[in-house]
Motif scaffolding. Sequence first.
Motif, PDB file in Angstrom:
ATOM      1  N   ALA A   6      70.360  29.052  -8.863  1.00  0.00           N
ATOM      2  CA  ALA A   6      69.893  29.613  -8.384  1.00  0.00           C
ATOM      3  C   ALA A   6      71.356  30.687  -8.018  1.00  0.00           C
ATOM      4  O   ALA A   6      71.077  31.966  -8.177  1.00  0.00           O
ATOM      5  CB  ALA A   6      70.382  29.111  -6.457  1.00  0.00           C
ATOM      6  N   ALA A   7      73.021  29.828  -7.877  1.00  0.00           N
ATOM      7  CA  ALA A   7      74.286  30.405  -7.974  1.00  0.00           C
ATOM      8  C   ALA A   7      73.890  31.185  -9.295  1.00  0.00           C
ATOM      9  O   ALA A   7      74.495  31.985  -9.891  1.00  0.00           O
ATOM     10  CB  ALA A   7      75.306  29.492  -7.676  1.00  0.00           C
ATOM     11  N   TYR A   8      73.319  30.246 -10.329  1.00  0.00           N
ATOM     12  CA  TYR A   8      73.885  31.124 -11.545  1.00  0.00           C
ATOM     13  C   TYR A   8      73.031  31.732 -12.552  1.00  0.00           C
ATOM     14  O   TYR A   8      72.690  32.903 -13.002  1.00  0.00           O
ATOM     15  CB  TYR A   8      72.997  29.315 -12.758  1.00  0.00           C
ATOM     16  N   LEU A   9      71.551  32.193 -11.562  1.00  0.00           N
ATOM     17  CA  LEU A   9      71.228  33.409 -11.548  1.00  0.00           C
ATOM     18  C   LEU A   9      71.141  34.831 -10.498  1.00  0.00           C
ATOM     19  O   LEU A   9      70.495  35.439 -10.694  1.00  0.00           O
ATOM     20  CB  LEU A   9      69.118  33.164 -11.078  1.00  0.00           C
ATOM     21  N   GLY A  10      72.240  33.724  -9.769  1.00  0.00           N
ATOM     22  CA  GLY A  10      72.565  35.548  -8.507  1.00  0.00           C
ATOM     23  C   GLY A  10      71.737  35.476  -7.255  1.00  0.00           C
ATOM     24  O   GLY A  10      71.725  36.240  -7.196  1.00  0.00           O
ATOM     25  N   LEU A  11      70.958  34.196  -7.027  1.00  0.00           N
ATOM     26  CA  LEU A  11      69.841  34.566  -6.567  1.00  0.00           C
ATOM     27  C   LEU A  11      70.709  33.864  -4.676  1.00  0.00           C
ATOM     28  O   LEU A  11      69.693  33.847  -3.965  1.00  0.00           O
ATOM     29  CB  LEU A  11      68.549  33.974  -6.564  1.00  0.00           C
ATOM     30  N   SER A  12      71.765  33.098  -4.804  1.00  0.00           N
ATOM     31  CA  SER A  12      72.487  32.425  -3.696  1.00  0.00           C
ATOM     32  C   SER A  12      71.888  33.325  -2.613  1.00  0.00           C
ATOM     33  O   SER A  12      71.812  32.682  -1.410  1.00  0.00           O
ATOM     34  CB  SER A  12      73.781  31.836  -3.994  1.00  0.00           C
ATOM     35  N   THR A  13      72.338  34.437  -2.723  1.00  0.00           N
ATOM     36  CA  THR A  13      72.512  35.504  -0.589  1.00  0.00           C
ATOM     37  C   THR A  13      71.392  35.050  -0.210  1.00  0.00           C
ATOM     38  O   THR A  13      71.118  34.947   0.680  1.00  0.00           O
ATOM     39  CB  THR A  13      73.520  36.286  -1.512  1.00  0.00           C
ATOM     40  N   PRO A  14      70.148  35.906  -1.147  1.00  0.00           N
ATOM     41  CA  PRO A  14      69.052  35.884   0.138  1.00  0.00           C
ATOM     42  C   PRO A  14      68.317  35.325  -0.251  1.00  0.00           C
ATOM     43  O   PRO A  14      67.505  34.430   1.106  1.00  0.00           O
ATOM     44  CB  PRO A  14      68.130  36.694  -1.553  1.00  0.00           C
ATOM     45  N   LEU A  15      68.551  33.562  -1.050  1.00  0.00           N
ATOM     46  CA  LEU A  15      68.098  32.778  -1.038  1.00  0.00           C
ATOM     47  C   LEU A  15      68.196  31.965   0.670  1.00  0.00           C
ATOM     48  O   LEU A  15      67.790  31.157   1.014  1.00  0.00           O
ATOM     49  CB  LEU A  15      67.935  31.439  -1.836  1.00  0.00           C
ATOM     50  N   LEU A  16      69.690  31.678   0.545  1.00  0.00           N
ATOM     51  CA  LEU A  16      70.317  31.502   1.999  1.00  0.00           C
ATOM     52  C   LEU A  16      69.340  32.198   3.424  1.00  0.00           C
ATOM     53  O   LEU A  16      69.634  31.977   4.644  1.00  0.00           O
ATOM     54  CB  LEU A  16      71.304  31.131   1.183  1.00  0.00           C
ATOM     55  N   ALA A  17      69.714  33.783   2.908  1.00  0.00           N
ATOM     56  CA  ALA A  17      69.075  34.403   4.287  1.00  0.00           C
ATOM     57  C   ALA A  17      67.967  33.850   4.753  1.00  0.00           C
ATOM     58  O   ALA A  17      67.385  34.119   6.016  1.00  0.00           O
ATOM     59  CB  ALA A  17      69.228  35.726   3.757  1.00  0.00           C
ATOM     60  N   LEU A  18      66.968  33.463   3.493  1.00  0.00           N
ATOM     61  CA  LEU A  18      65.807  33.574   4.275  1.00  0.00           C
ATOM     62  C   LEU A  18      65.870  31.759   4.592  1.00  0.00           C
ATOM     63  O   LEU A  18      64.645  32.379   5.565  1.00  0.00           O
ATOM     64  CB  LEU A  18      64.901  32.938   2.398  1.00  0.00           C
ATOM     65  N   GLU A  19      66.016  31.316   4.400  1.00  0.00           N
ATOM     66  CA  GLU A  19      66.399  29.655   4.627  1.00  0.00           C
ATOM     67  C   GLU A  19      66.944  29.856   6.689  1.00  0.00           C
ATOM     68  O   GLU A  19      66.295  29.625   7.092  1.00  0.00           O
ATOM     69  CB  GLU A  19      67.702  28.834   3.865  1.00  0.00           C
ATOM     70  N   ILE A  46      67.289  32.695   8.071  1.00  0.00           N
ATOM     71  CA  ILE A  46      66.074  33.408   9.438  1.00  0.00           C
ATOM     72  C   ILE A  46      65.012  32.601   9.204  1.00  0.00           C
ATOM     73  O   ILE A  46      64.104  32.372  10.841  1.00  0.00           O
ATOM     74  CB  ILE A  46      65.576  34.541   8.466  1.00  0.00           C
ATOM     75  N   ALA A  47      64.565  31.529   8.680  1.00  0.00           N
ATOM     76  CA  ALA A  47      63.084  30.639   8.658  1.00  0.00           C
ATOM     77  C   ALA A  47      63.875  29.793   9.753  1.00  0.00           C
ATOM     78  O   ALA A  47      63.244  28.902  10.488  1.00  0.00           O
ATOM     79  CB  ALA A  47      63.053  29.724   7.270  1.00  0.00           C
ATOM     80  N   ASN A  48      64.920  29.533  10.332  1.00  0.00           N
ATOM     81  CA  ASN A  48      65.797  28.440  11.291  1.00  0.00           C
ATOM     82  C   ASN A  48      66.181  29.257  11.838  1.00  0.00           C
ATOM     83  O   ASN A  48      66.434  28.997  13.429  1.00  0.00           O
ATOM     84  CB  ASN A  48      66.837  27.868  10.849  1.00  0.00           C
ATOM     85  N   PRO A 102      71.176  40.473  11.496  1.00  0.00           N
ATOM     86  CA  PRO A 102      70.917  41.653  10.629  1.00  0.00           C
ATOM     87  C   PRO A 102      71.917  41.414   9.356  1.00  0.00           C
ATOM     88  O   PRO A 102      70.812  42.452   7.909  1.00  0.00           O
ATOM     89  CB  PRO A 102      71.833  42.824  10.841  1.00  0.00           C
ATOM     90  N   ASP A 103      72.193  41.103   8.407  1.00  0.00           N
ATOM     91  CA  ASP A 103      72.989  40.337   7.350  1.00  0.00           C
ATOM     92  C   ASP A 103      72.316  40.498   6.451  1.00  0.00           C
ATOM     93  O   ASP A 103      71.657  40.058   5.403  1.00  0.00           O
ATOM     94  CB  ASP A 103      74.322  40.208   7.375  1.00  0.00           C
ATOM     95  N   ASP A 104      71.486  38.906   7.599  1.00  0.00           N
ATOM     96  CA  ASP A 104      70.591  38.168   6.691  1.00  0.00           C
ATOM     97  C   ASP A 104      69.438  38.754   6.461  1.00  0.00           C
ATOM     98  O   ASP A 104      68.376  39.048   5.279  1.00  0.00           O
ATOM     99  CB  ASP A 104      69.951  36.889   7.208  1.00  0.00           C
ATOM    100  N   PHE A 105      68.791  40.137   7.295  1.00  0.00           N
ATOM    101  CA  PHE A 105      68.028  40.565   6.677  1.00  0.00           C
ATOM    102  C   PHE A 105      68.232  42.124   5.580  1.00  0.00           C
ATOM    103  O   PHE A 105      66.801  42.123   4.622  1.00  0.00           O
ATOM    104  CB  PHE A 105      67.393  41.000   8.228  1.00  0.00           C
ATOM    105  N   ALA A 106      69.078  42.250   5.895  1.00  0.00           N
ATOM    106  CA  ALA A 106      69.361  43.586   4.848  1.00  0.00           C
ATOM    107  C   ALA A 106      69.696  42.582   3.677  1.00  0.00           C
ATOM    108  O   ALA A 106      69.188  43.023   2.115  1.00  0.00           O
ATOM    109  CB  ALA A 106      71.104  43.575   5.716  1.00  0.00           C
ATOM    110  N   ALA A 107      69.970  41.171   3.309  1.00  0.00           N
ATOM    111  CA  ALA A 107      70.471  40.294   2.101  1.00  0.00           C
ATOM    112  C   ALA A 107      69.113  39.786   1.395  1.00  0.00           C
ATOM    113  O   ALA A 107      68.987  39.977   0.200  1.00  0.00           O
ATOM    114  CB  ALA A 107      70.729  38.873   2.200  1.00  0.00           C
ATOM    115  N   VAL A 108      68.026  39.575   2.538  1.00  0.00           N
ATOM    116  CA  VAL A 108      66.472  39.968   1.639  1.00  0.00           C
ATOM    117  C   VAL A 108      65.982  40.954   1.047  1.00  0.00           C
ATOM    118  O   VAL A 108      64.985  41.026   0.852  1.00  0.00           O
ATOM    119  CB  VAL A 108      65.680  38.956   3.217  1.00  0.00           C
TER     120      VAL A 108
END
Length: 525
Positions: free
Chosen positions: A85-98, A100-102, A107-113
């Motif tokens: 995920a980090a290699y592809l530059g997608l860590s931030t939105p994926l962590l935000a999705l997790e 939100i699921a928890n 608002p920063d998590d929703f903005a990242a997604v």
Amino acid sequence: MPIFQIHTISFNLAHGEQLFNNLSWSLNAHRSALIGRNGVGKSVLINLIRGKLSPTQGSITCHKNIGYFDQQHEEVSPNSTLSIAAYLGLSTPLLALEAIANGSCDPDDFAAVGDNWLLAQHLSAQLSALNIPSDYWQHCNTLSGGQLARLKLWQLFNANYSALILDEPSNHLDLHAKQWLNEQIDAFNGPLLIVSHDPQLLKHIPYIYELTPHGLNTFSGNYDDFIAAKKRASQALAQQISHVKKQQRKLQLETQKNQEKAQQRAAKGKALRKRGSQAKVLLDAKKDQATANSKRQKTSVQQQQIKLSGTTNTLLAKQIQPEHTHFSLQTQASHNKKAIVRALQLTLPYGTNTAIDLVVCEGEKWHISGGNGTGKTTLFTILQRKAEAISGTLQLNSAVFCLDQHYQLLALNRSVLDNVNDFCPTLSTCEARTQLAGIGFKAEQVYITADKISGGQKMKLAMLIVSHQPKRPILLLDEPDNHLDAASKQHLADALSRYNGALLLISHDPTFIAQVGVDRTLNLS
């Protein structure tokens, strides 16, 4: 508009050797390939275009948003904890999705997604389609060389680049992944330049640039057409050189005959003077005329010789002499055929889930086959005792020496000669330099640091070190044919076919495998 323009650049290596001189290149072709033998400077030229190196003189202008595939994958070291995920530059939105699921309402998590609510599902599905583990938090250093290459290529093809330069993109890829690569190349809308030695890949490219010690040659047509045209041109040049040399020999014979005739006339004139049968005035006149004729003839011959010599030198300068790479492997057979590797019910931590049974006897050549990610390199790591199997038993009755995909045995900050001296204590410095000359490192080139040489040159250097170990070890060769030009690849196959020690070979090239002459195959599925 061209992808890039190179304006009369020159480039000198660290030890002073000039690699390019007044090289110009304006790339316009939609699909093109850069080829050339190992060490001619292809990767250096790409790094100049990228701005990672600066020319000694001249300038380079890039007119496109260019994406680059680097054969080294320097961002993923063996000890790296970088996730997919980090290699592809997608860590931030994926962590935000997790988060939100928890239950996060940040608002920063929703903005990242943003609108990417299905990012996790889509990414997992895409990774599986690429034959890469769907767990995007898995560390990249657990991926095989082929999986990592395919991940990087997928990222490049799906990024917002208007042009791509791919440096040996098919290295490490299995046959299925190479087919996928061809499909991606065909589907890419922008201009694309491929640096490669792979004939199968080059067959799909309609325009070829060949980098030689004399400069850059261009050819409109695919690789098969290029090879045929090059063979015709080489034959025509050889015929021209032969014709000029015949003229030189003919002129030399004529000169010799004329000298003999002149000597005969001079002897006849002396005889007439002694007999006194002709007037001295007449004899002097004949002598003066003969001297003048001889002088004119000599001048004419000298002019012809200079002209023919110049033509010969011009033609010879166009002729590229083949490099005869010499891989010196031990060929003395062992009469002891005992088992030197005995692996029973070995379960790998990565790759195939099937338990492995492998018994290798002295002198046997094994091909370790299987697609990308099946655990071939992992097996080699376990055989070196750098990792542990999940279960099973392993018994080694011989030393093991591994040539891995990235030549990690080389000390990149030390010179080529230092690397040989460090790893091959039985070789004197004089012997080491002789061996290095056999693989193309001559004179001051032995003092180049290993980080400054090409992938093909690294392989040759590593193979020289492997072949001069004090005790004959089991050779573990992980895709040694990568990065090699066609001639060097053939030389390596010939040397391995004559080698009488035990070796385990990983390769995706059926032709190379057949030329090595393997006895056994272990298929990891």
